[in-house]
Write a protein that holds these residues in place. Structure first.
Motif, mmCIF file in Angstrom:
data_model
loop_
_atom_site.group_PDB
_atom_site.id
_atom_site.type_symbol
_atom_site.label_atom_id
_atom_site.label_comp_id
_atom_site.label_asym_id
_atom_site.label_seq_id
_atom_site.Cartn_x
_atom_site.Cartn_y
_atom_site.Cartn_z
ATOM 1 N N SER A 56 14.718 56.522 52.535
ATOM 2 C CA SER A 56 14.249 56.084 51.226
ATOM 3 C C SER A 56 15.462 55.968 50.320
ATOM 4 C CB SER A 56 13.230 57.060 50.629
ATOM 5 O OG SER A 56 12.645 56.521 49.453
ATOM 6 N N GLN A 57 15.211 55.617 49.083
ATOM 7 C CA GLN A 57 16.283 55.540 48.085
ATOM 8 C C GLN A 57 15.858 56.320 46.861
ATOM 9 O OE1 GLN A 57 17.370 51.610 46.597
ATOM 10 N NE2 GLN A 57 19.514 52.187 46.652
ATOM 11 N N SER A 58 16.770 57.088 46.330
ATOM 12 C CA SER A 58 16.506 57.912 45.156
ATOM 13 C C SER A 58 17.475 57.518 44.056
ATOM 14 C CB SER A 58 16.629 59.392 45.524
ATOM 15 O OG SER A 58 16.359 60.228 44.419
ATOM 16 N N CYS A 59 17.693 58.423 43.122
ATOM 17 C CA CYS A 59 18.598 58.237 41.993
ATOM 18 C C CYS A 59 19.593 59.386 42.006
ATOM 19 C CB CYS A 59 17.782 58.200 40.700
ATOM 20 S SG CYS A 59 18.754 58.098 39.179
ATOM 21 N N GLY A 60 20.789 59.153 41.506
ATOM 22 C CA GLY A 60 21.827 60.156 41.582
ATOM 23 C C GLY A 60 21.514 61.455 40.859
ATOM 24 N N TYR A 61 20.859 61.358 39.697
ATOM 25 C CA TYR A 61 20.584 62.591 38.954
ATOM 26 C C TYR A 61 19.591 63.485 39.693
ATOM 27 C CZ TYR A 61 19.353 65.907 35.339
ATOM 28 O OH TYR A 61 19.117 67.064 34.658
ATOM 29 N N PRO A 62 18.434 62.986 40.156
ATOM 30 C CA PRO A 62 17.540 63.860 40.929
ATOM 31 C C PRO A 62 18.189 64.444 42.180
ATOM 32 C CG PRO A 62 16.369 61.895 40.234
ATOM 33 C CD PRO A 62 17.823 61.675 39.898
ATOM 34 N N VAL A 63 19.009 63.644 42.867
ATOM 35 C CA VAL A 63 19.659 64.146 44.075
ATOM 36 C C VAL A 63 20.603 65.291 43.747
ATOM 37 C CG1 VAL A 63 21.487 63.500 45.736
ATOM 38 C CG2 VAL A 63 19.387 62.164 45.598
ATOM 39 N N SER A 64 21.179 65.280 42.549
ATOM 40 C CA SER A 64 22.114 66.346 42.163
ATOM 41 C C SER A 64 21.423 67.527 41.493
ATOM 42 C CB SER A 64 23.184 65.779 41.221
ATOM 43 O OG SER A 64 22.616 65.418 39.973
ATOM 44 N N THR A 65 20.107 67.424 41.270
ATOM 45 C CA THR A 65 19.381 68.496 40.574
ATOM 46 C C THR A 65 18.094 68.848 41.321
ATOM 47 O OG1 THR A 65 18.376 66.820 39.119
ATOM 48 C CG2 THR A 65 20.343 67.962 38.300
ATOM 49 N N LEU A 66 17.003 68.128 41.048
ATOM 50 C CA LEU A 66 15.690 68.451 41.607
ATOM 51 C C LEU A 66 15.660 68.421 43.130
ATOM 52 C CD1 LEU A 66 13.448 66.344 39.185
ATOM 53 C CD2 LEU A 66 13.849 68.810 39.102
ATOM 54 N N LEU A 67 16.437 67.525 43.716
ATOM 55 C CA LEU A 67 16.404 67.342 45.170
ATOM 56 C C LEU A 67 17.571 68.008 45.879
ATOM 57 C CD1 LEU A 67 15.394 63.553 45.351
ATOM 58 C CD2 LEU A 67 13.908 65.552 45.596
ATOM 59 N N ARG A 68 18.437 68.660 45.123
ATOM 60 C CA ARG A 68 19.623 69.261 45.742
ATOM 61 C C ARG A 68 19.204 70.314 46.759
ATOM 62 N NH1 ARG A 68 24.843 69.102 45.605
ATOM 63 N NH2 ARG A 68 26.112 70.941 46.001
ATOM 64 N N GLY A 69 19.686 70.195 47.979
ATOM 65 C CA GLY A 69 19.322 71.127 49.039
ATOM 66 C C GLY A 69 17.978 70.838 49.671
ATOM 67 N N LYS A 70 17.312 69.745 49.236
ATOM 68 C CA LYS A 70 15.975 69.419 49.759
ATOM 69 C C LYS A 70 15.953 68.115 50.540
ATOM 70 C CE LYS A 70 13.666 71.823 45.952
ATOM 71 N NZ LYS A 70 12.699 71.683 44.821
ATOM 72 N N VAL A 71 17.017 67.325 50.441
ATOM 73 C CA VAL A 71 17.127 66.077 51.199
ATOM 74 C C VAL A 71 18.560 65.956 51.711
ATOM 75 C CG1 VAL A 71 15.360 64.914 49.801
ATOM 76 C CG2 VAL A 71 17.787 64.674 49.190
ATOM 77 N N GLN A 72 18.771 64.996 52.597
ATOM 78 C CA GLN A 72 20.115 64.642 53.041
ATOM 79 C C GLN A 72 20.458 63.258 52.510
ATOM 80 O OE1 GLN A 72 21.136 65.860 57.324
ATOM 81 N NE2 GLN A 72 18.904 65.684 57.451
ATOM 82 N N VAL A 73 21.679 63.128 52.012
ATOM 83 C CA VAL A 73 22.148 61.824 51.556
ATOM 84 C C VAL A 73 22.697 61.049 52.741
ATOM 85 C CG1 VAL A 73 23.849 60.626 50.125
ATOM 86 C CG2 VAL A 73 22.615 62.597 49.202
ATOM 87 N N VAL A 74 22.241 59.812 52.887
ATOM 88 C CA VAL A 74 22.712 58.931 53.949
ATOM 89 C C VAL A 74 23.939 58.156 53.476
ATOM 90 C CG1 VAL A 74 22.098 57.006 55.471
ATOM 91 C CG2 VAL A 74 20.358 58.710 54.827
ATOM 92 N N GLY A 75 23.861 57.615 52.272
ATOM 93 C CA GLY A 75 24.960 56.834 51.727
ATOM 94 C C GLY A 75 24.483 55.956 50.601
ATOM 95 N N ALA A 76 25.245 54.922 50.276
ATOM 96 C CA ALA A 76 24.886 54.012 49.190
ATOM 97 C C ALA A 76 25.375 52.611 49.526
ATOM 98 C CB ALA A 76 25.496 54.470 47.861
ATOM 99 N N TRP A 77 24.614 51.634 49.076
ATOM 100 C CA TRP A 77 25.023 50.242 49.252
ATOM 101 C C TRP A 77 26.109 49.851 48.259
ATOM 102 C CZ3 TRP A 77 19.206 49.488 49.634
ATOM 103 C CH2 TRP A 77 18.829 49.267 50.972
ATOM 104 N N HIS A 78 26.848 48.815 48.588
ATOM 105 C CA HIS A 78 27.718 48.120 47.637
ATOM 106 C C HIS A 78 26.928 46.897 47.159
ATOM 107 C CE1 HIS A 78 31.341 49.462 50.358
ATOM 108 N NE2 HIS A 78 30.519 50.464 50.062
#
Length: 264
Positions: A56-78
């Motif tokens: 899926s795709q998320s947003c940087g702020y949730p990934v660094s706060t609400l989702l930190r330690g709860k998902v794995q980051v795959v990467g980002a598109w250019h």
């Protein structure tokens, strides 16, 4: 397994072509139980935390706060749009066309509109941009919330608000879809460059599957047969990233609060 790409208003036909190619690539790599079609989640926070989430795709702020330690980051598109560089992006500061000659500082006391409070591009990027201009913790007279970048643009164009920060990729795609709205708007600059919207997977996704996801995304972004679909989506490449790349989002938001920018 669940797959979705819910964050950008991509042209539907191009997204279907891209997903079909990505799905085929993942199947050849050995991943099974892949959905024929991408999901359209209503509750994003619940969706992002599903144990059967493959992509899926998320947003940087949730990934660094609400989702930190709860998902794995795959990467980002250019993305090949103004305001993007490699896997980083920024937000476009949009105002009405008649205000195009104003600087950001001249919007002190104006009405701002953001999509929602957990948005890096719509809320936190704008908050960081006005932080040096704030007095006694405030800059705008009022901050409204629209629920979506599309609605924020409509509210500025319609006079309900004076300024909004839109993810520059969203702004580029929406300009094509809603020309009547965007012909009434002008960009007065960009916010600070930040890591682009993260592609994510569940914590339970094995390391081998994570590696396969990264490889498949990279290959699809370079596939000649996808050139037209990628061009319509403005995707120009892919970078593997991890959770640590997004710590800057939470750090910037925390610094704004520490500096006293409590209520704009």
């Amino acid at each position: 397994m669940i797959c979705a790409l819910p964050m950008y208003p991509f042209p539907a036909a191009s997204l279907r072509v891209f997903w079909t190619a990505l799905r085929d690539n993942l199947q050849r790599a050995g991943l099974q139980r892949l959905p024929l079609e991408l999901s359209q989640p209503d509750d994003l926070l619940r969706h992002w935390q599903r144990s059967d989430l493959l992509l899926s795709q998320s947003c940087g702020y949730p990934v660094s706060t609400l989702l930190r330690g709860k998902v794995q980051v795959v990467g980002a598109w250019h993305f090949d749009v103004p305001g993007c560089r490699h896997s980083n992006y920024s937000s476009t500061l949009l105002v009405r066309r008649e205000d195009a000659g104003k600087s950001l500082a001249q919007f002190g006391g104006a009405v701002a509109v953001c999509n929602e409070r957990h948005s890096q591009s719509g809320y936190h990027a704008l908050r960081s941009a006005v932080a040096p201009l704030a007095r006694d913790g405030r800059f705008f007279s009022k901050v409204l919330f629209s629920g979506a970048h599309r609605h924020s643009a409509q509210m500025v164009a319609g006079g309900e608000a004076d300024i909004a920060a839109l993810d520059c990729v969203s702004a580029f795609l929406l300009r094509q879809q809603e020309p009547a709205v965007f012909e009434r708007l002008a960009a007065i600059g960009f916010t600070e460059s930040m890591p682009g919207l993260p592609l994510i997977t569940s914590l339970s996704t094995p390391a081998t599957a994570l590696a396969q996801l990264r490889q498949a995304l990279s290959m699809c972004c370079q596939a000649p047969e996808l050139r037209d679909s990628l061009g319509a989506m403005r995707i120009a490449g892919f970078s593997a990233l991890d959770e640590n790349d997004y710590r800057i989002c939470a750090a910037r938001a925390g610094q704004n609060t520490k500096d006293g920018l409590a209520d704009w």
